[in-house]
Scaffold this active site. Structure first.
Site, PDB file in Angstrom:
ATOM      1  N   ASP A 142       0.831  -1.214   0.000  1.00 58.06           N
ATOM      2  CA  ASP A 142       0.000   0.000   0.000  1.00 58.06           C
ATOM      3  C   ASP A 142       0.861   1.257   0.000  1.00 58.06           C
ATOM      4  OD1 ASP A 142      -2.640   1.382   2.118  1.00 58.06           O
ATOM      5  OD2 ASP A 142      -2.236   1.528  -0.042  1.00 58.06           O
ATOM      6  N   ARG A 146      -0.110   9.084   0.472  1.00 58.31           N
ATOM      7  CA  ARG A 146      -0.945   9.263   1.687  1.00 58.31           C
ATOM      8  C   ARG A 146      -0.356   8.524   2.879  1.00 58.31           C
ATOM      9  NH1 ARG A 146      -3.498   5.960  -1.759  1.00 58.31           N
ATOM     10  NH2 ARG A 146      -3.528   3.753  -1.174  1.00 58.31           N
ATOM     11  N   ASN A 147       0.491   7.506   2.613  1.00 59.45           N
ATOM     12  CA  ASN A 147       1.074   6.724   3.706  1.00 59.45           C
ATOM     13  C   ASN A 147       2.526   7.090   3.983  1.00 59.45           C
ATOM     14  OD1 ASN A 147      -1.212   5.245   4.316  1.00 59.45           O
ATOM     15  ND2 ASN A 147      -0.818   3.752   2.695  1.00 59.45           N
ATOM     16  N   ASP A 160       2.352   3.712   7.509  1.00 57.15           N
ATOM     17  CA  ASP A 160       1.232   2.783   7.689  1.00 57.15           C
ATOM     18  C   ASP A 160       1.594   1.428   7.119  1.00 57.15           C
ATOM     19  OD1 ASP A 160      -1.736   1.646   6.800  1.00 57.15           O
ATOM     20  OD2 ASP A 160      -1.738   2.862   8.615  1.00 57.15           O
TER      21      ASP A 160
HETATM   22  C1  LIG Z   1      -3.851   6.897   6.324  1.00 54.29           C
HETATM   23  O1  LIG Z   1      -4.046   7.723   7.421  1.00 54.29           O
HETATM   24  C2  LIG Z   1      -3.022   7.819   8.315  1.00 54.29           C
HETATM   25  C3  LIG Z   1      -3.117   8.826   9.278  1.00 54.29           C
HETATM   26  C4  LIG Z   1      -2.117   8.970  10.228  1.00 54.29           C
HETATM   27  C5  LIG Z   1      -1.002   8.121  10.226  1.00 54.29           C
HETATM   28  C6  LIG Z   1       0.085   8.288  11.188  1.00 54.29           C
HETATM   29  C7  LIG Z   1       0.730   7.179  11.721  1.00 54.29           C
HETATM   30  C8  LIG Z   1       1.816   7.350  12.593  1.00 54.29           C
HETATM   31  C9  LIG Z   1       2.229   8.633  12.948  1.00 54.29           C
HETATM   32  C10 LIG Z   1       1.555   9.741  12.410  1.00 54.29           C
HETATM   33  N1  LIG Z   1       1.742  11.060  12.554  1.00 54.29           N
HETATM   34  C11 LIG Z   1       0.808  11.655  11.808  1.00 54.29           C
HETATM   35  N2  LIG Z   1       0.689  13.012  11.716  1.00 54.29           N
HETATM   36  C12 LIG Z   1      -0.301  13.730  11.061  1.00 54.29           C
HETATM   37  C13 LIG Z   1      -0.284  15.108  11.207  1.00 54.29           C
HETATM   38  C14 LIG Z   1      -1.256  15.885  10.578  1.00 54.29           C
HETATM   39  C15 LIG Z   1      -2.262  15.306   9.796  1.00 54.29           C
HETATM   40  N3  LIG Z   1      -3.271  16.096   9.206  1.00 54.29           N
HETATM   41  C16 LIG Z   1      -4.246  15.388   8.342  1.00 54.29           C
HETATM   42  C17 LIG Z   1      -5.415  16.275   8.002  1.00 54.29           C
HETATM   43  N4  LIG Z   1      -4.961  17.563   7.476  1.00 54.29           N
HETATM   44  C18 LIG Z   1      -6.087  18.396   7.061  1.00 54.29           C
HETATM   45  C19 LIG Z   1      -4.101  18.271   8.429  1.00 54.29           C
HETATM   46  C20 LIG Z   1      -2.885  17.431   8.793  1.00 54.29           C
HETATM   47  C21 LIG Z   1      -2.258  13.912   9.630  1.00 54.29           C
HETATM   48  C22 LIG Z   1      -1.287  13.130  10.263  1.00 54.29           C
HETATM   49  N5  LIG Z   1       0.015  10.768  11.187  1.00 54.29           N
HETATM   50  N6  LIG Z   1       0.506   9.566  11.564  1.00 54.29           N
HETATM   51  C23 LIG Z   1      -0.918   7.115   9.258  1.00 54.29           C
HETATM   52  C24 LIG Z   1      -1.929   6.958   8.312  1.00 54.29           C
END
Ligand SMILES: COc1ccc(-c2cccc3nc(Nc4ccc(N5CCN(C)CC5)cc4)nn23)cc1
Length: 297
Positions: A142, A146-147, A160
């Site tokens: 995947d 986005r990941n 992810d």
């Molecule tokens: C597929 O969706 C995801 C979402 C988060 C993660 C993930 C895993 C492990 C660590 C981690 N840190 C962040 N940070 C993060 C910061 C901001 C945003 N926003 C998403 C929406 N936007 C409008 C603003 C920023 C998303 C994730 N996301 N994240 C992995 C897959």
């Protein structure tokens, strides 16, 4: 001593997790930002918590496998495992990871007008993380912008592992039954036709991810948008069969503007119809190193 013996740092207690906001939905999982605040004074640390979505495809052993995989990985371009939080007497387990403040490449790239050099540096870091994953005989299945998460303007990490699978020694393919929301526009042709996933199909997905990076994740040029335009032009509404036909006719995503010729060739090698003809992540890293040097940035 009067203080508690130092607790296992990988054990997170539900009562100290304070929800801040949802970060996104992955495969069968939802990721939420929490403050882990055992002192209850707001001085805690921000963590990203992945929980299994109960409704569809709840498979506890698949979920525990994903946690074990991330726990076993240790690389600067792979999001760090921090621990687990169990509740309901160990029934439900949540995965605790480091939080990357700048979000995914899809959040970050459209807001910043990165030059080609920095785009290629991010692409190389993705390959370094993926080369490490492949060295442990895991396929990601995947890989997409986005990941890929952004730590800062010089560091990205694969974030992810919801579809990651182990390929036993001596085997080449991992066969799956199709699941509903497959990312078909990132899938290699043999994945669409025969659900055959391999190290080589990750290379194809990297090519699509490199395309996303060079288009700065502009949604008007996204793989779904561009493939749908190509399909409407030739065969009416989009289905996986029409996508397969289009790929069998050697049609591919268009070359992004200002994409160096060597990078265009690299993307096309990643999208070779024959899996065995696609490069390895090791060879892509060398190519990207060389291209970045020739631009003497
Ligand atoms: C597929 O969706 C995801 C979402 C988060 C993660 C993930 C895993 C492990 C660590 C981690 N840190 C962040 N940070 C993060 C910061 C901001 C945003 N926003 C998403 C929406 N936007 C409008 C603003 C920023 C998303 C994730 N996301 N994240 C992995 C897959």
């Amino acid at each position: 001593s009067e203080t508690l013996p130092d607790m296992d740092p990988s054990v997170f207690h539900k009562r100290y997790l304070k929800e801040i906001r949802e970060l996104g939905e992955g495969h069968f999982g939802k990721v939420t930002l929490y403050l882990y605040d055992p002192a209850n004074d707001g001085t805690g640390e921000r963590v990203a918590v992945k929980a299994l979505k109960q409704e569809n495809g709840y498979s506890p052993d698949g979920w525990m496998k994903e946690i074990e995989i991330l726990k076993s990985l240790d690389h600067s371009n792979i999001v760090k495992y921090k621990g687990c939080c169990t509740e309901l007497g160990g029934q439900v387990v949540q995965l605790i990871m480091e939080y990357l403040p700048l979000g995914s490449l899809r959040d970050y790239l459209p807001k910043r007008n990165l030059g080609v050099p920095q785009c290629l540096m991010f692409a190389q870091q993705i390959c370094q993380g993926m080369d490490y994953l492949h060295s442990k005989r895991y396929i990601h299945r995947d890989l997409a912008a986005r990941n890929v998460l952004v730590e800062n303007d010089r560091l990205v990490k694969i974030g992810d592992f919801g579809l990651t699978k182990y390929i036993p020694e001596g085997e080449i393919y991992y066969r799956v039954r199709e699941d509903g929301d497959s990312p078909v526009f990132w899938y290699a042709i043999e994945c669409l036709k025969e659900s055959k996933f391999s190290f080589s199909s990750d290379i194809w997905s990297f090519g699509v991810t490199l395309y996303e990076i060079l288009t700065r994740c502009d949604h008007r040029q996204s793989p779904p948008t561009k493939f749908s335009e190509m399909m409407e032009a030739t065969q009416g509404q989009m289905t996986v069969m029409v996508l397969i036909k289009l790929l069998e006719k050697q049609l591919r995503l268009p070359c992004p503007k200002e994409c160096p010729h060597e990078v265009k060739m690299l993307m096309e090698q990643c999208w070779a119809a024959e899996p065995a003809q696609r490069p390895s992540f090791k060879s892509i890293i060398e190519k990207l190193e060389a291209i970045r040097r020739t631009y003497d940035w």
